[in-house]
Design a protein around this motif. Structure first.
Motif, PDB file in Angstrom:
ATOM      1  N   ARG A  86       0.857  -1.210   0.084  1.00  0.00           N
ATOM      2  CA  ARG A  86      -0.105  -0.040   0.059  1.00  0.00           C
ATOM      3  C   ARG A  86       1.013   1.239  -0.077  1.00  0.00           C
ATOM      4  O   ARG A  86       0.532   2.159  -0.588  1.00  0.00           O
ATOM      5  N   GLU A 134       0.870   7.639   7.964  1.00  0.00           N
ATOM      6  CA  GLU A 134      -0.447   7.285   7.522  1.00  0.00           C
ATOM      7  C   GLU A 134      -1.473   8.199   7.076  1.00  0.00           C
ATOM      8  O   GLU A 134      -2.259   8.389   6.323  1.00  0.00           O
ATOM      9  N   ARG A 194      -0.039   8.963   3.525  1.00  0.00           N
ATOM     10  CA  ARG A 194      -0.901   7.631   2.653  1.00  0.00           C
ATOM     11  C   ARG A 194      -2.151   7.866   2.369  1.00  0.00           C
ATOM     12  O   ARG A 194      -2.646   8.023   1.225  1.00  0.00           O
ATOM     13  N   ASP A 195      -3.043   8.370   3.255  1.00  0.00           N
ATOM     14  CA  ASP A 195      -4.493   8.630   3.098  1.00  0.00           C
ATOM     15  C   ASP A 195      -4.601   9.982   2.236  1.00  0.00           C
ATOM     16  O   ASP A 195      -5.486   9.899   1.478  1.00  0.00           O
ATOM     17  N   GLU A 253      -3.871   8.565  -1.326  1.00  0.00           N
ATOM     18  CA  GLU A 253      -4.922   7.856  -1.995  1.00  0.00           C
ATOM     19  C   GLU A 253      -6.175   8.720  -2.125  1.00  0.00           C
ATOM     20  O   GLU A 253      -6.781   8.453  -2.969  1.00  0.00           O
ATOM     21  N   ALA A 254      -6.355   9.815  -1.540  1.00  0.00           N
ATOM     22  CA  ALA A 254      -7.441  10.838  -1.806  1.00  0.00           C
ATOM     23  C   ALA A 254      -7.404  11.573  -2.855  1.00  0.00           C
ATOM     24  O   ALA A 254      -8.293  11.867  -3.522  1.00  0.00           O
TER      25      ALA A 254
END
Length: 386
Positions: free
Chosen positions: A41, A293, A296-297, A300-301
């Motif tokens: 991921r 994190e 990463r979020d 991804e967004a």
């Protein structure tokens, strides 16, 4: 050293923020996770952020890639391979590119090292930090000297190029002890050493301990003596300083770090990474979300984790060029400074610093700090930049 008059290059810095333990002196963006990290991921997020940054840099040829952290050697070789594949998908990667990976001796396995080499990593930078077990424990390292030496031997066998770091000016360290340790280190080193004075950084456990009087560090004179010994011993053994803290046999300098010090351009991806590159004719700075994190979020967004940046003015570029370039033994190109700043460096300040033995000319168009100037470099830069 490489031709300093050439294009300083374009690098890619990839930040892997995870560590097995947080060292008490470290103020880098590194984090300990007690559950396994979802490496596929995070690798996918790094690839996606590269694609977003590529839209801003345009097509470029990479001089170097640096996998830093954190502890990149906690990555599986497959993760490293995915990251390097993503870099190749976004920018041109010539056959002779330098690809450096940081590793800790405690996370060393021969199988993993060979796996990294198979992905294309051709330079390893080992965080050894000391060659005695007492000081390794003090520095919070998870390895001992035996493990460090095993990692060095393995790295020399597997990678074409290898470097390792040591920290000096440790509590109670005498000039004689440091000279002996440094001589031992040079015996193990292949072609490059990074040698850093211990600094007490705000926000670290060492900062609180130092404030409480529990960590005595050398005073200014003692630290200067240790710095002088560092220069003398490395030069005598064929690894002279090419930058204030970095030593190499001629031709073995870190190409990636030369991109920074020669004021080249670089893209930065990953949590807390910084970049500096030309966009629409102007030099821009980017920085990303520091929380792994959270970064990463964000990626991804919306495709990237960049949360801020700025466009530098020419005087700001000139100041950065001065700050970075005077760290180098080759010094700075005065014509390039004048082009960036729109004015030459003040002749009177150069003259005064020369009279004080802190700077010296190199030919007609370059200026560098002398060994005495390197010891007080912040003051030299401040004097020239004001």
């Amino acid at each position: 050293m490489n031709d300093s008059s050439a294009d300083p290059g374009f690098g890619l810095y990839v930040h892997w923020p995870f560590c097995a333990a947080k060292c008490p002196y470290c103020d880098f963006n590194s984090h300990v996770r007690h559950q396994p990290v979802d490496q596929p991921r995070f690798a996918a997020a790094l690839a996606r952020e590269m694609a977003a940054i590529r839209q801003r840099t345009g097509p470029r040829t990479l001089t170097s890639i640096f996998l830093g952290g954190g502890t990149p050697s906690l990555m599986d070789p497959a993760t490293v391979g995915a990251v390097l594949d993503a870099a190749a998908a976004n920018w041109d990667m010539p056959a002779n590119i330098e690809i450096t990976m940081e590793a800790n001796p405690s996370s060393v396995e021969a199988e993993r090292f060979r796996g990294y080499r198979d992905t294309g990593v051709n330079r390893l930078s080992l965080g050894v930090q000391a060659l005695n077990d007492t000081d390794l424990r003090f520095l919070g390292r998870l390895h001992n000297v035996e493990a460090a030496l095993g990692a060095i031997r393995l790295a020399r066998d597997i990678f074409p190029r290898m470097s390792f770091d040591l920290i000096y000016a440790r509590p109670g360290q005498t000039p004689e002890a440091w000279a002996a340790e440094l001589g031992e280190a040079i015996g193990y080193a292949a072609d490059h050493l990074s040698l850093y004075q211990l600094t007490i950084e705000e926000g670290t456990p060492f900062f609180a301990l130092h404030a409480a009087g529990k960590i005595p560090v050398p005073d200014q004179d003692a630290a200067a003596a240790l710095y002088e010994i560092t220069q003398e011993v490395t030069a005598a053994h064929g690894l002279p300083a090419y930058e204030i803290s970095n030593h190499a046999r001629p031709g073995a300098e870190s190409r990636h770090n030369l991109v920074y010090w020669r004021y080249g351009e670089y893209a930065g991806v990953g949590p807390g990474a910084h970049g500096r590159f030309i966009e629409s004719g102007k030099r821009v700075v980017t920085f990303t979300e520091r929380s792994p994190e959270g970064w990463r979020d964000l990626v991804e967004a919306k495709g990237h984790g960049v949360i801020g940046g700025e466009t530098l003015t020419r005087p700001e570029e000139a100041d950065e060029f001065l700050l970075m370039g005077l760290r180098l033994r080759e010094g700075i190109d005065l014509v390039r400074y004048e082009t960036l700043a729109g004015r030459p460096l003040p002749a009177k300040r150069i003259s005064d610093l020369r009279d004080d033995g802190l700077v010296e000319p190199l030919g007609n168009s370059r200026l560098r700090a002398t060994p005495a100037g390197m010891a007080v470099l912040d003051a030299v830069v401040a004097d020239l930049a004001r």
